[in-house]
Design a protein around this motif. Structure first.
Motif, PDB file in Angstrom:
ATOM      1  N   MET A   1       0.855  -1.197   0.000  1.00 20.80           N
ATOM      2  CA  MET A   1       0.000   0.000   0.000  1.00 20.80           C
ATOM      3  C   MET A   1       0.888   1.243   0.000  1.00 20.80           C
ATOM      4  N   ARG A   2       0.626   2.163  -0.894  1.00 19.49           N
ATOM      5  CA  ARG A   2       1.471   3.342  -1.015  1.00 19.49           C
ATOM      6  C   ARG A   2       1.208   4.345   0.111  1.00 19.49           C
ATOM      7  N   ARG A   3       2.251   5.121   0.403  1.00 19.85           N
ATOM      8  CA  ARG A   3       2.168   6.142   1.449  1.00 19.85           C
ATOM      9  C   ARG A   3       0.990   7.080   1.191  1.00 19.85           C
ATOM     10  N   GLU A   4       0.799   7.488  -0.068  1.00 20.02           N
ATOM     11  CA  GLU A   4      -0.264   8.438  -0.398  1.00 20.02           C
ATOM     12  C   GLU A   4      -1.651   7.856  -0.121  1.00 20.02           C
ATOM     13  N   GLU A   5      -1.791   6.538  -0.271  1.00 16.51           N
ATOM     14  CA  GLU A   5      -3.085   5.900  -0.008  1.00 16.51           C
ATOM     15  C   GLU A   5      -3.417   5.927   1.477  1.00 16.51           C
ATOM     16  N   PHE A   6      -2.402   5.641   2.300  1.00 18.19           N
ATOM     17  CA  PHE A   6      -2.590   5.748   3.745  1.00 18.19           C
ATOM     18  C   PHE A   6      -3.081   7.156   4.111  1.00 18.19           C
ATOM     19  N   LEU A   7      -2.370   8.149   3.590  1.00 16.88           N
ATOM     20  CA  LEU A   7      -2.650   9.537   3.975  1.00 16.88           C
ATOM     21  C   LEU A   7      -4.001  10.016   3.451  1.00 16.88           C
ATOM     22  N   GLU A   8      -4.389   9.580   2.266  1.00 21.20           N
ATOM     23  CA  GLU A   8      -5.675  10.006   1.713  1.00 21.20           C
ATOM     24  C   GLU A   8      -6.828   9.420   2.533  1.00 21.20           C
ATOM     25  N   ASP A   9      -6.713   8.156   2.914  1.00 22.24           N
ATOM     26  CA  ASP A   9      -7.750   7.539   3.760  1.00 22.24           C
ATOM     27  C   ASP A   9      -7.811   8.227   5.119  1.00 22.24           C
ATOM     28  N   THR A  24      -6.383  21.316  11.944  1.00 24.23           N
ATOM     29  CA  THR A  24      -6.090  20.033  12.571  1.00 24.23           C
ATOM     30  C   THR A  24      -5.838  18.965  11.521  1.00 24.23           C
ATOM     31  N   VAL A  25      -6.625  18.970  10.462  1.00 23.35           N
ATOM     32  CA  VAL A  25      -6.436  17.982   9.387  1.00 23.35           C
ATOM     33  C   VAL A  25      -5.032  18.108   8.801  1.00 23.35           C
ATOM     34  N   ARG A  26      -4.611  19.339   8.509  1.00 26.80           N
ATOM     35  CA  ARG A  26      -3.272  19.542   7.938  1.00 26.80           C
ATOM     36  C   ARG A  26      -2.193  19.025   8.882  1.00 26.80           C
ATOM     37  N   ALA A  27      -2.328  19.365  10.168  1.00 25.88           N
ATOM     38  CA  ALA A  27      -1.313  18.977  11.149  1.00 25.88           C
ATOM     39  C   ALA A  27      -1.259  17.463  11.331  1.00 25.88           C
ATOM     40  N   TYR A  28      -2.429  16.822  11.427  1.00 28.60           N
ATOM     41  CA  TYR A  28      -2.475  15.375  11.665  1.00 28.60           C
ATOM     42  C   TYR A  28      -2.003  14.588  10.437  1.00 28.60           C
ATOM     43  N   VAL A  29      -2.348  15.051   9.251  1.00 30.26           N
ATOM     44  CA  VAL A  29      -1.899  14.366   8.036  1.00 30.26           C
ATOM     45  C   VAL A  29      -0.388  14.534   7.871  1.00 30.26           C
ATOM     46  N   GLY A  33       2.370  11.590   7.771  1.00 30.49           N
ATOM     47  CA  GLY A  33       3.317  11.479   6.673  1.00 30.49           C
ATOM     48  C   GLY A  33       4.741  11.315   7.173  1.00 30.49           C
ATOM     49  N   ARG A  34       5.102  12.093   8.187  1.00 26.15           N
ATOM     50  CA  ARG A  34       6.450  11.967   8.761  1.00 26.15           C
ATOM     51  C   ARG A  34       6.647  10.591   9.386  1.00 26.15           C
ATOM     52  N   PHE A  35       5.603  10.092  10.034  1.00 30.99           N
ATOM     53  CA  PHE A  35       5.686   8.786  10.679  1.00 30.99           C
ATOM     54  C   PHE A  35       5.860   7.665   9.646  1.00 30.99           C
ATOM     55  N   LEU A  36       5.225   7.833   8.488  1.00 36.41           N
ATOM     56  CA  LEU A  36       5.312   6.810   7.450  1.00 36.41           C
ATOM     57  C   LEU A  36       6.634   6.843   6.685  1.00 36.41           C
ATOM     58  N   ASP A  37       7.315   7.994   6.732  1.00 35.57           N
ATOM     59  CA  ASP A  37       8.595   8.104   6.030  1.00 35.57           C
ATOM     60  C   ASP A  37       9.560   7.036   6.534  1.00 35.57           C
ATOM     61  N   HIS A  38      10.268   6.416   5.626  1.00 37.67           N
ATOM     62  CA  HIS A  38      11.273   5.388   5.947  1.00 37.67           C
ATOM     63  C   HIS A  38      10.649   4.116   6.525  1.00 37.67           C
ATOM     64  N   ARG A  39       9.333   3.958   6.383  1.00 40.57           N
ATOM     65  CA  ARG A  39       8.681   2.728   6.828  1.00 40.57           C
ATOM     66  C   ARG A  39       7.994   2.077   5.632  1.00 40.57           C
ATOM     67  N   ILE A  72       6.135  17.902  20.757  1.00 39.53           N
ATOM     68  CA  ILE A  72       6.211  16.436  20.827  1.00 39.53           C
ATOM     69  C   ILE A  72       4.860  15.866  21.255  1.00 39.53           C
ATOM     70  N   ALA A  73       4.218  16.518  22.219  1.00 40.54           N
ATOM     71  CA  ALA A  73       2.913  16.042  22.697  1.00 40.54           C
ATOM     72  C   ALA A  73       1.871  16.096  21.590  1.00 40.54           C
ATOM     73  N   ARG A  74       1.892  17.164  20.793  1.00 42.45           N
ATOM     74  CA  ARG A  74       0.946  17.271  19.677  1.00 42.45           C
ATOM     75  C   ARG A  74       1.227  16.192  18.628  1.00 42.45           C
ATOM     76  N   GLU A  75       2.510  15.956  18.351  1.00 42.01           N
ATOM     77  CA  GLU A  75       2.881  14.934  17.377  1.00 42.01           C
ATOM     78  C   GLU A  75       2.435  13.555  17.862  1.00 42.01           C
ATOM     79  N   LEU A  76       2.629  13.299  19.154  1.00 44.76           N
ATOM     80  CA  LEU A  76       2.243  12.010  19.722  1.00 44.76           C
ATOM     81  C   LEU A  76       0.735  11.802  19.622  1.00 44.76           C
ATOM     82  N   SER A  77      -0.042  12.835  19.928  1.00 47.06           N
ATOM     83  CA  SER A  77      -1.494  12.724  19.852  1.00 47.06           C
ATOM     84  C   SER A  77      -1.931  12.359  18.439  1.00 47.06           C
ATOM     85  N   ALA A  78      -1.313  12.991  17.434  1.00 48.76           N
ATOM     86  CA  ALA A  78      -1.663  12.707  16.040  1.00 48.76           C
ATOM     87  C   ALA A  78      -1.320  11.266  15.666  1.00 48.76           C
ATOM     88  N   ILE A  79      -0.150  10.792  16.082  1.00 46.45           N
ATOM     89  CA  ILE A  79       0.289   9.443  15.709  1.00 46.45           C
ATOM     90  C   ILE A  79      -0.545   8.384  16.419  1.00 46.45           C
TER      91      ILE A  79
END
Length: 298
Positions: A1-9, A24-29, A33-39, A72-79
């Motif tokens: 599954m491509r990174r873009e498909e994950f993010l679009e869903d 919020t949508v921009r920040a969470y997406v 995206g950063r979390f999916l990088d290199h995975r 970091i707390a905001r990033e953690l909440s999104a992930i």
């Protein structure tokens, strides 16, 4: 599954199911995206299987980029929300969030301004507008923040149907939650004056507050108007548009409003978010005492 498909869903879920704000949508997406990088993840099941150690390694990388505890707390909440969503996509999963604690954050108290300063700011922005209708617009927006406790995004999301305000206004806040707020005569009059002077047609399904070229008014212009008035009045940098909402809450509490009523007026999901104003009010009373008591001035 491509990174873009994950993010679009993920984006579609945030917009359609969770009804999150565009910010919020921009920040969470972006965080996802950063979390999916290199995975290299094959499907939602692979993402759903990730646990605390995987997320901690990601946060360690983000901290090395210089992020503060609050970021970091905001990033953690999104992930955590992203992984919980992945678990919802997996057969037999209940969509639980990963169990990982974020950094401790010291919450600062809101910085309200005085009622006189709030009125002076509203009056001054009216005179600073480069056209009469722009000055009237800025005054109306700021009075909605101070007089009705609206968030700036809530005020700017009003459409032409609110051009003729009644004694109350239905406001759609965070998460699509609706609440009813009372509208003071001074606020109604300010909005009516803006509507009278506005050169653009205000259809019921179009934005009420317009920019100089007729498009939707953006937050930056309101913040700029507030900053100009703040400088002219010699107010501190904490006197922002959002401080007017803090002032609304603090002054109501000082006048005897109960916390539950204030929670409803502010649109807080939890009473804990409202309780912080009890500390603000106590701090304000203490400052007043120190400035006024004769023994304190000796």
């Amino acid at each position: 599954m491509r990174r873009e498909e994950f993010l679009e869903d993920w984006r579609a879920h945030l917009v359609n199911d969770r009804r999150r704000s565009p910010h919020t949508v921009r920040a969470y997406v972006a965080a996802a995206g950063r979390f999916l990088d290199h995975r290299d993840l094959a499907d939602w099941g692979a993402l759903a299987a990730l646990e605390g150690p995987d997320i901690r390694r990601f946060l360690a990388e983000r901290r090395s980029d210089g992020l503060s505890n609050a970021s970091i707390a905001r990033e953690l909440s999104a992930i955590k929300s992203f992984v919980a969503f992945a678990r919802q996509q997996t057969s037999g999963s209940d969509g639980t969030r990963p169990r990982i604690r974020g950094p401790r954050i010291k919450k600062g108290l809101p910085r309200p301004i005085t009622p006189d300063d709030a009125e002076n700011v509203a009056a001054l922005v009216e005179g600073l507008g480069r056209e009469d209708w722009i000055g009237a617009r800025d005054r109306a927006v700021l009075l909605l923040l101070y007089g009705a406790g609206l968030r700036i995004a809530e005020a700017l999301s009003l459409d032409g149907a609110a051009a003729e305000l009644d004694d109350t206004l239905s406001v759609t806040g965070k998460g699509g939650k609706q609440r009813i707020v009372p509208i003071l005569p001074i606020v109604r009059e300010a909005v009516a004056e803006y509507v009278r002077l506005c050169p653009w047609p205000l259809a019921k399904d179009e934005p009420l507050f317009r920019g100089a070229k007729g498009g939707p008014l953006n937050q930056g212009m309101v913040q700029k108007a507030m900053a100009n008035a703040r400088k002219a009045l010699g107010l501190p940098s904490t006197a922002t548009p959002h401080a007017l909402r803090h002032s609304f809450a603090t002054h109501l509490l000082g006048a005897g409003a109960d916390l539950r009523s204030l929670q409803e007026l502010l649109g807080h999901a939890s009473l804990g978010s409202t309780q912080i104003y009890t500390k603000v009010d106590s701090a304000t009373l203490l400052d007043t005492y120190r400035n006024a008591h004769p023994r304190e001035r000796d």
